[in-house]
Motif scaffolding. Structure first.
Motif, mmCIF file in Angstrom:
data_model
loop_
_atom_site.group_PDB
_atom_site.id
_atom_site.type_symbol
_atom_site.label_atom_id
_atom_site.label_comp_id
_atom_site.label_asym_id
_atom_site.label_seq_id
_atom_site.Cartn_x
_atom_site.Cartn_y
_atom_site.Cartn_z
ATOM 1 N N SER A 90 9.899 -17.432 27.182
ATOM 2 C CA SER A 90 10.778 -16.945 26.124
ATOM 3 C C SER A 90 10.012 -16.131 25.086
ATOM 4 O O SER A 90 10.406 -15.011 24.737
ATOM 5 C CB SER A 90 11.476 -18.128 25.449
ATOM 6 N N GLU A 91 8.910 -16.674 24.582
ATOM 7 C CA GLU A 91 8.146 -15.965 23.547
ATOM 8 C C GLU A 91 7.493 -14.703 24.084
ATOM 9 O O GLU A 91 7.411 -13.689 23.394
ATOM 10 C CB GLU A 91 7.095 -16.889 22.940
ATOM 11 N N VAL A 92 7.001 -14.754 25.315
ATOM 12 C CA VAL A 92 6.363 -13.563 25.893
ATOM 13 C C VAL A 92 7.373 -12.423 25.987
ATOM 14 O O VAL A 92 7.119 -11.304 25.544
ATOM 15 C CB VAL A 92 5.759 -13.887 27.275
ATOM 16 N N ALA A 93 8.546 -12.701 26.555
ATOM 17 C CA ALA A 93 9.553 -11.653 26.717
ATOM 18 C C ALA A 93 10.104 -11.182 25.373
ATOM 19 O O ALA A 93 10.242 -9.982 25.128
ATOM 20 C CB ALA A 93 10.689 -12.157 27.607
ATOM 21 N N ALA A 94 10.428 -12.128 24.494
ATOM 22 C CA ALA A 94 11.049 -11.765 23.212
ATOM 23 C C ALA A 94 10.113 -10.927 22.352
ATOM 24 O O ALA A 94 10.534 -9.936 21.747
ATOM 25 C CB ALA A 94 11.483 -13.021 22.468
ATOM 26 N N THR A 95 8.842 -11.303 22.278
ATOM 27 C CA THR A 95 7.915 -10.538 21.446
ATOM 28 C C THR A 95 7.658 -9.154 22.032
ATOM 29 O O THR A 95 7.536 -8.170 21.289
ATOM 30 C CB THR A 95 6.583 -11.287 21.272
ATOM 31 N N ARG A 96 7.589 -9.054 23.346
ATOM 32 C CA ARG A 96 7.413 -7.728 23.959
ATOM 33 C C ARG A 96 8.601 -6.832 23.663
ATOM 34 O O ARG A 96 8.448 -5.636 23.389
ATOM 35 C CB ARG A 96 7.224 -7.872 25.471
ATOM 36 N N LEU A 97 9.807 -7.398 23.705
ATOM 37 C CA LEU A 97 10.999 -6.606 23.402
ATOM 38 C C LEU A 97 11.016 -6.187 21.942
ATOM 39 O O LEU A 97 11.306 -5.020 21.622
ATOM 40 C CB LEU A 97 12.250 -7.414 23.738
ATOM 41 N N LEU A 98 10.705 -7.106 21.038
ATOM 42 C CA LEU A 98 10.685 -6.774 19.611
ATOM 43 C C LEU A 98 9.706 -5.646 19.325
ATOM 44 O O LEU A 98 10.030 -4.685 18.609
ATOM 45 C CB LEU A 98 10.319 -8.016 18.797
ATOM 46 N N HIS A 99 8.498 -5.733 19.865
ATOM 47 C CA HIS A 99 7.506 -4.687 19.645
ATOM 48 C C HIS A 99 7.990 -3.342 20.186
ATOM 49 O O HIS A 99 7.831 -2.300 19.537
ATOM 50 C CB HIS A 99 6.182 -5.061 20.304
#
Length: 378
Positions: free
Chosen positions: A119-128
């Motif tokens: 979850s954190e890997v995907a979400a942070t990549r999307l936010l960036h």
């Protein structure tokens, strides 16, 4: 003095965990490293914090165009990282520990079968990729932790409960190591955090205090962030899961007023749910509480949305996020989920894995729920 049986059981259990951790390691080979000097939170007065929040930005045009963003690990990322175990206080329920790199940088490692990793890997990549700020979270094949006990999270919880950190430090053996596979490694955003003695981070309802006349984010950007939080189902949005940071280096000294405050998301491990990486639940989680009025809400999610209260989204905000998400190709969306290993089972039951194409379809359906339909009332 009589000790309640429940408390006595916890104390004895903590002592057993500490003893077991000590027995698995020989006498220490060297003094444990001191925790490095990190970009500590600058505590300000409540008035100064509110002023910084009113002037904070929430979005910047990404350095790499959205259509060219990568959602897989770069070739330069190592497949294995070595670090030294740090004795720190750990919150939450996901298995994690803090560790010290050779260059003196402190990282946080999440391990085990927790769905917070993908979850954190995907979400942070999307936010960036979209231009919103978040910590850097890498998916790493292996972390070799020198000095780690067999169960670092449980051990640190027991050490903290027993207030035995000074005692435990004497038994850490940095010749001993433990490997953790397919973990997330978090590196903090470079901006120095702004908070008060009582308040860390910010709540979503506080975004109402933004003031563009003072240099704060325009309403369109604020609404785009709100809508993106709903898109991700970021229901675990207590204030400490967001962070207010200062991006202007020269303003970090004591007494200086931050000229470039920025409001960012910090802990997004509960996204893609509400049960964290739950395809069925995420697909059904509504974007709109009232599409005709463009009111969005997380009231149907855990804690009734926590700090996120129902709010009307402006047409400019809807269009801003729709334009960003609309630039993503099917391949990029596929890489977002495949690169975070969404197709692998997580959790104790190991039965929640869903194929990447199904995640891609759910993502695109949620994008359509934002981009399609009539304009929002002005």
């Amino acid at each position: 003095m009589k000790v309640p049986l429940a408390k006595l059981a916890v104390i004895l259990g903590s002592a057993a965990v500490i003893a077991a951790a000590i027995m698995t390691q020989a006498a220490r080979s060297e003094a444990p490293p001191a925790p490095p000097a990190r970009k500590a939170t600058r505590n300000v007065s409540p008035e100064e914090r509110l002023d910084a929040l009113a002037r904070a930005q929430v979005w910047r045009s990404p350095a790499v165009p959205v259509a060219q963003a990568r959602f897989t690990a770069p070739a330069s990322q190592p497949t294995e990282i070595a670090c030294k175990f740090l004795i720190t206080e750990l919150g939450g329920t996901a298995q994690k520990f803090d560790c010290l790199l050779e260059n003196g940088e402190q990282i946080r490692v999440k391990y085990g079968r927790t769905p917070e990793i993908p979850s954190e890997v995907a979400a942070t990549r999307l936010l960036h990729a979209l231009g919103f700020a978040a910590d850097e979270v890498m998916l790493v094949e292996r972390v070799r932790c020198y000095g780690c006990p067999a169960e670092p999270f449980v051990t640190m919880k027991a050490v903290d409960l027993a207030e035995a950190d000074r005692f435990y430090k004497k038994f850490v053996n940095y010749d001993h190591y433990k490997d953790f596979e397919w973990v997330s490694v978090e590196q903090k955003h470079g901006g120095r955090a702004i908070g008060t003695d009582e308040v860390k981070g910010w709540a979503f309802f506080e975004l109402d205090s933004g003031d563009a006349a003072k240099g704060g984010a325009p309403r369109a950007h604020v609404d785009a962030l709100r809508l993106l939080a709903v898109f991700l189902a970021h229901w675990d949005n207590k204030s400490e899961n967001q962070r207010l940071v200062c991006l202007s280096e020269k303003d970090r000294t004591d007494g200086g007023t931050c000229r470039a405050p920025f409001a960012m998301l910090q802990d997004i491990g509960g996204a893609f749910g509400p049960r964290k990486v739950d395809l069925e639940g995420w697909s059904k989680a509504p974007i709109w509480a009232d599409r005709a009025k463009c009111i969005t809400s997380m009231a149907s999610l855990p804690y009734e949305g926590a700090t996120f209260k129902p709010v009307a989204i402006t047409e400019a905000g809807r269009r801003h996020l729709a334009a960003l998400l609309g630039q993503l190709s099917d391949q990029q969306i596929h890489d977002l989920f495949a690169g975070a290993r969404f197709e692998h089972a997580t959790g104790l039951l190991k039965n929640n894995a869903s194929p990447v194409p199904a995640w891609v379809a759910a993502f695109k359906a949620r994008v359509s729920a934002i981009s399609d339909g009539p304009s929002c009332p002005q």
